[in-house]
Design a protein around this motif. Structure first.
Motif, short mmCIF file in Angstrom:
data_model
loop_
_atom_site.label_atom_id
_atom_site.label_comp_id
_atom_site.label_asym_id
_atom_site.label_seq_id
_atom_site.Cartn_x
_atom_site.Cartn_y
_atom_site.Cartn_z
N TRP A 197 0.82 -1.23 0.00
CA TRP A 197 0.00 0.00 0.00
C TRP A 197 0.85 1.28 0.00
O TRP A 197 0.35 2.36 -0.26
CB TRP A 197 -0.95 0.02 1.21
N GLU A 198 2.13 1.12 0.29
CA GLU A 198 2.94 2.33 0.49
C GLU A 198 3.16 3.14 -0.80
O GLU A 198 3.12 4.37 -0.78
CB GLU A 198 4.29 1.96 1.11
N ALA A 199 3.36 2.44 -1.92
CA ALA A 199 3.67 3.17 -3.16
C ALA A 199 2.54 4.11 -3.56
O ALA A 199 2.76 5.32 -3.73
CB ALA A 199 4.00 2.18 -4.27
N PRO A 200 1.27 3.61 -3.71
CA PRO A 200 0.21 4.57 -4.08
C PRO A 200 -0.02 5.63 -3.01
O PRO A 200 -0.23 6.80 -3.32
CB PRO A 200 -1.04 3.68 -4.25
N PHE A 201 0.09 5.23 -1.71
CA PHE A 201 -0.18 6.16 -0.61
C PHE A 201 0.82 7.32 -0.62
O PHE A 201 0.45 8.48 -0.69
CB PHE A 201 -0.11 5.39 0.72
N TYR A 202 2.12 6.99 -0.58
CA TYR A 202 3.13 8.05 -0.54
C TYR A 202 3.27 8.73 -1.90
O TYR A 202 3.54 9.93 -1.99
CB TYR A 202 4.48 7.50 -0.06
N GLY A 203 3.06 7.95 -2.97
CA GLY A 203 3.16 8.53 -4.32
C GLY A 203 2.19 9.69 -4.47
O GLY A 203 2.54 10.78 -4.93
N LEU A 204 0.93 9.47 -4.03
CA LEU A 204 -0.10 10.52 -4.14
C LEU A 204 0.22 11.73 -3.27
O LEU A 204 0.17 12.87 -3.71
CB LEU A 204 -1.44 9.93 -3.68
N GLY A 205 0.59 11.45 -2.02
CA GLY A 205 0.90 12.53 -1.08
C GLY A 205 2.05 13.38 -1.58
O GLY A 205 2.02 14.62 -1.51
N LEU A 206 3.06 12.73 -2.13
CA LEU A 206 4.25 13.47 -2.57
C LEU A 206 3.97 14.25 -3.85
O LEU A 206 4.58 15.28 -4.12
CB LEU A 206 5.43 12.51 -2.73
N LYS A 207 3.02 13.75 -4.65
CA LYS A 207 2.60 14.49 -5.85
C LYS A 207 1.95 15.81 -5.41
O LYS A 207 2.22 16.88 -5.97
CB LYS A 207 1.58 13.64 -6.63
N LEU A 208 1.10 15.71 -4.37
CA LEU A 208 0.44 16.90 -3.84
C LEU A 208 1.50 17.88 -3.32
O LEU A 208 1.43 19.09 -3.55
CB LEU A 208 -0.52 16.50 -2.72
N THR A 246 22.72 1.39 -1.51
CA THR A 246 23.03 0.75 -0.22
C THR A 246 21.78 0.45 0.60
O THR A 246 21.86 0.17 1.79
CB THR A 246 23.97 1.66 0.61
N LEU A 247 20.60 0.50 -0.05
CA LEU A 247 19.36 0.23 0.66
C LEU A 247 19.21 -1.27 0.91
O LEU A 247 19.65 -2.09 0.10
CB LEU A 247 18.20 0.71 -0.23
N LYS A 248 18.57 -1.63 2.01
CA LYS A 248 18.30 -3.04 2.30
C LYS A 248 17.35 -3.59 1.23
O LYS A 248 16.29 -2.99 0.98
CB LYS A 248 17.66 -3.14 3.69
N THR A 249 17.70 -4.70 0.60
CA THR A 249 16.89 -5.18 -0.54
C THR A 249 15.79 -6.15 -0.10
O THR A 249 14.79 -6.31 -0.80
CB THR A 249 17.79 -5.89 -1.56
N GLU A 250 15.98 -6.78 1.05
CA GLU A 250 15.03 -7.79 1.52
C GLU A 250 13.63 -7.19 1.70
O GLU A 250 13.44 -6.25 2.47
CB GLU A 250 15.54 -8.30 2.87
N GLY A 251 12.66 -7.68 0.93
CA GLY A 251 11.27 -7.20 1.06
C GLY A 251 11.00 -5.89 0.35
O GLY A 251 9.87 -5.38 0.39
N LEU A 252 12.03 -5.32 -0.30
CA LEU A 252 11.85 -4.02 -0.95
C LEU A 252 10.95 -4.17 -2.19
O LEU A 252 11.19 -5.00 -3.05
CB LEU A 252 13.21 -3.44 -1.37
N ARG A 253 9.89 -3.34 -2.27
CA ARG A 253 8.97 -3.41 -3.41
C ARG A 253 9.26 -2.30 -4.42
O ARG A 253 9.06 -2.47 -5.62
CB ARG A 253 7.53 -3.26 -2.93
N GLY A 254 9.68 -1.16 -3.95
CA GLY A 254 9.93 -0.02 -4.83
C GLY A 254 10.07 1.21 -3.98
O GLY A 254 10.52 1.12 -2.83
N GLY A 255 9.68 2.37 -4.52
CA GLY A 255 9.80 3.58 -3.72
C GLY A 255 9.06 4.73 -4.38
O GLY A 255 8.38 4.56 -5.39
N ALA A 256 9.19 5.90 -3.77
CA ALA A 256 8.66 7.12 -4.37
C ALA A 256 9.75 8.17 -4.21
O ALA A 256 10.44 8.20 -3.19
CB ALA A 256 7.40 7.56 -3.65
#
Ligand SMILES: Cc1cc2nc3c(=O)[nH]c(=O)nc-3n(C[C@H](O)[C@H](O)[C@H](O)COP(=O)(O)OP(=O)(O)OC[C@H]3O[C@@H](n4cnc5c(N)ncnc54)[C@H](O)[C@@H]3O)c2cc1C
Length: 516
Positions: free
Chosen positions: A103-114, A141-151
């Motif tokens: 859920w983090e990508a759409p949630f933070y993606g939208l907020g950061l667009k605003l 150098t980010l931890k890769t385990e469980g990483l889905r993507g980012g914003a």
């Protein structure tokens, strides 16, 4: 500066107490309107909170989450003005919010667009959602385990103490008189009981003097209530001091040019890991403290919290042994209730006028110092019945203003002063010698600081004219004897003063070294 004060026979229009971002901002604003201003700082410019921030010129993603749109827009505009007026010191930086949940990508993606849209014409860059691969390209150098993507979103970064020194120079160029190492020890009142000046003591000589002013502005940050009580001993407190710390590591922990933003730590705060002057800066905490100290010290729980949280996101979890420097600062947060006649011009900063006529400006943040100063000078000028004059700081260049300063490498932070520093090196090749293998500083910077930037102590040079103490405390300790020698010859210190200076620096620096 002293001769200006001695020659000053009439009352000052304004005396500003406190030489942090807020006080110096007020001095620039008032002087550029044409008012006659004296600013007094008890220690060095920036010794308080203003050299200990996360160094972000930002709108505050946190306030967006709280729905405080007006506040975010105001700060985003100020961020844009800061970049426009001090391009040699402010730069835009990509911040990545790594996502480990669906859920983090759409949630933070939208907020950061605003967040991006609210900046309007003062925008810094386009926010967008990133794939896992793109995220790792920004943050290898980010931890890769469980990483889905980012914003990714963009905000500003600056060097707080360096900007402050250039602001002091700007205020001076606009006609203000500013002194460090002069403590305001008391407030004087007229026959009606209104504050009409200050008693002050020169910390270097012990000499005392009285300054008379049409209005006195209290810009002492976390110490605001102490000064207010000098006028009204029973004044209800308005400041809630809260400590925040940072840890500094070498650049291997955050390779590349982007920062990490963690929107929700286990204690509900925002945590940043930022590339800064070739190092990695991680912070911050928020711990209520009973009383502010001039040299706050990081608590063990704070250190452990930052190490543990950084370890959740970085492939190589940092340990105590990796900490090159630790520093603490105190937020001058303003109490929500308890002060009856507070004129809150924004929910972020507060301008409070006591019955004695003392004007206190507090709260806010580094990013909004210009706006805070504008509001404060508007109110103070009305109170002091000064002729109305418009604010001039929207487009006022900060001392050192220079585009493309980056070409000057480690000297870029000096902006247009870089040419003068180079001249020093050309006149004496020894001034080009490096001061330490781990840091980029050269001897000419010490000479420059003593001659032109009011550096009075070894600490001033190592903590605020350069950032050695904040970047690598042990390296700063190694450099100290050379700094003391150079300053002794510039400021004509005798042997006793040189030795005293060194031991005073060693005592302060011990708070920045983390022991295993
Ligand atoms: C951990 C932390 C991180 C932060 N990060 C950011 C950030 O990334 N971006 C941002 O925009 N803001 C940030 N802030 C907020 C920002 O740093 C502060 O809002 C700002 O520096 C406050 O400046 P000031 O001038 O009010 O206080 P200060 O810088 O503390 O200045 C007050 C000065 O008054 C002097 N003084 C006190 N008493 C006397 C006296 N009697 N006589 C003479 N002088 C006196 C003190 O010596 C001091 O130098 C952060 C704050 C903290 C604590």
């Amino acid at each position: 500066m002293w001769s200006r004060i001695e020659a000053h026979r009439k009352p000052w229009d304004m005396i500003v107490v406190g030489g942090g971002a807020t006080g110096v901002g007020v001095a620039i604003d008032a002087a550029s309107r044409g008012y006659d201003v004296l600013l007094l700082e008890q220690s060095d410019f920036g010794k308080g909170t203003s050299s200990r921030s996360t160094k972000l010129a930002h709108g505050g993603v946190r306030y967006l989450e709280q729905g405080n749109i007006g506040l975010v827009m105001e700060a985003l505009k100020e961020r844009g003005l800061l970049l426009q007026n001090a391009p040699h010191l402010v730069r835009d930086l990509a911040f990545i919010v790594p996502n480990y949940d669906w859920w983090e990508a759409p949630f933070y993606g939208l907020g950061l667009k605003l967040y991006q849209l609210l900046a309007g014409k003062y925008g810094f860059g386009t926010s967008r959602i990133l794939s896992r691969e793109e995220t790792l390209k920004y943050l290898p150098t980010l931890k890769t385990e469980g990483l889905r993507g980012g914003a990714v979103y963009y905000d500003g970064q600056f060097d707080d103490a360096r900007l402050l020194i250039h602001m002091v120079a700007t205020a001076f160029e606009q006609g203000a008189t500013l002194l460090n190492y002069v403590e305001v020890t008391g407030l004087t009142k007229d026959a009606q009981g209104f504050v009409d000046g200050v008693n002050a003591r020169d910390a270097e000589t012990g000499n005392e003097f009285r300054g008379v002013a049409k209005v006195v502005i209290n810009a002492t940050g976390a110490f605001s209530d102490l000064l207010r009580r000098k006028a009204e001993p029973a004044a209800a407190p308005m400041i809630v001091p809260s400590q925040g710390i940072h840890l500094v590591f070498d650049s291997s922990f955050l390779q590349g040019e982007s920062a990490i933003m963690v929107p929700h730590t286990s204690d509900g705060r925002v945590l940043f890991a930022i590339p800064w002057h070739g190092h990695t800066l991680v912070g911050t905490t928020d711990t209520p403290i009973p009383d502010p100290l001039p040299e706050p010290v990081a608590m063990e729980e704070e250190i452990e919290f930052i190490l543990a949280t950084a370890g959740q996101y970085l492939a190589k979890a940092p340990t105590r042994d990796d900490v090159l420097s630790v520093f603490a600062g105190i937020r001058p947060l303003v109490r929500a209730t308890g002060v009856a006649n507070t004129a809150a011009l924004s929910r972020d900063h507060v301008i409070h006028i006591d019955r004695s006529g003392l004007v206190t400006i507090s709260g806010g943040k580094w990013t909004t110092y210009r706006r805070m100063a504008e509001d404060c000078v508007d109110q103070a000028a009305t109170l002091a019945q000064l002729p109305e004059k418009p604010c001039m700081t929207h487009h006022l260049h900060i001392h050192g203003f220079l585009h493309a300063a980056k070409q000057f490498g480690a000297l870029a932070v000096y902006g247009s002063d870089v040419h003068e520093i180079r001249k020093l090196i050309n006149t004496d090749a020894r001034f080009g010698e490096p001061l330490h293998a781990a840091l980029p500083y050269v001897k000419a910077e010490v000479i420059w600081a003593a001659r032109h930037e009011m550096a009075r102590t070894v600490e001033d040079v190592l903590a605020r004219r350069t950032r050695a103490l904040f970047l690598n405390a042990r390296a700063a300790l190694d450099m100290a004897p050379t700094i003391a020698e150079l300053m002794a010859s510039e400021l004509r210190w005798d042997e006793v003063t040189r030795i005293k200076q060194l031991s005073a620096f060693r005592e302060v620096a011990s708070n920045y070294v983390l022991h295993p």
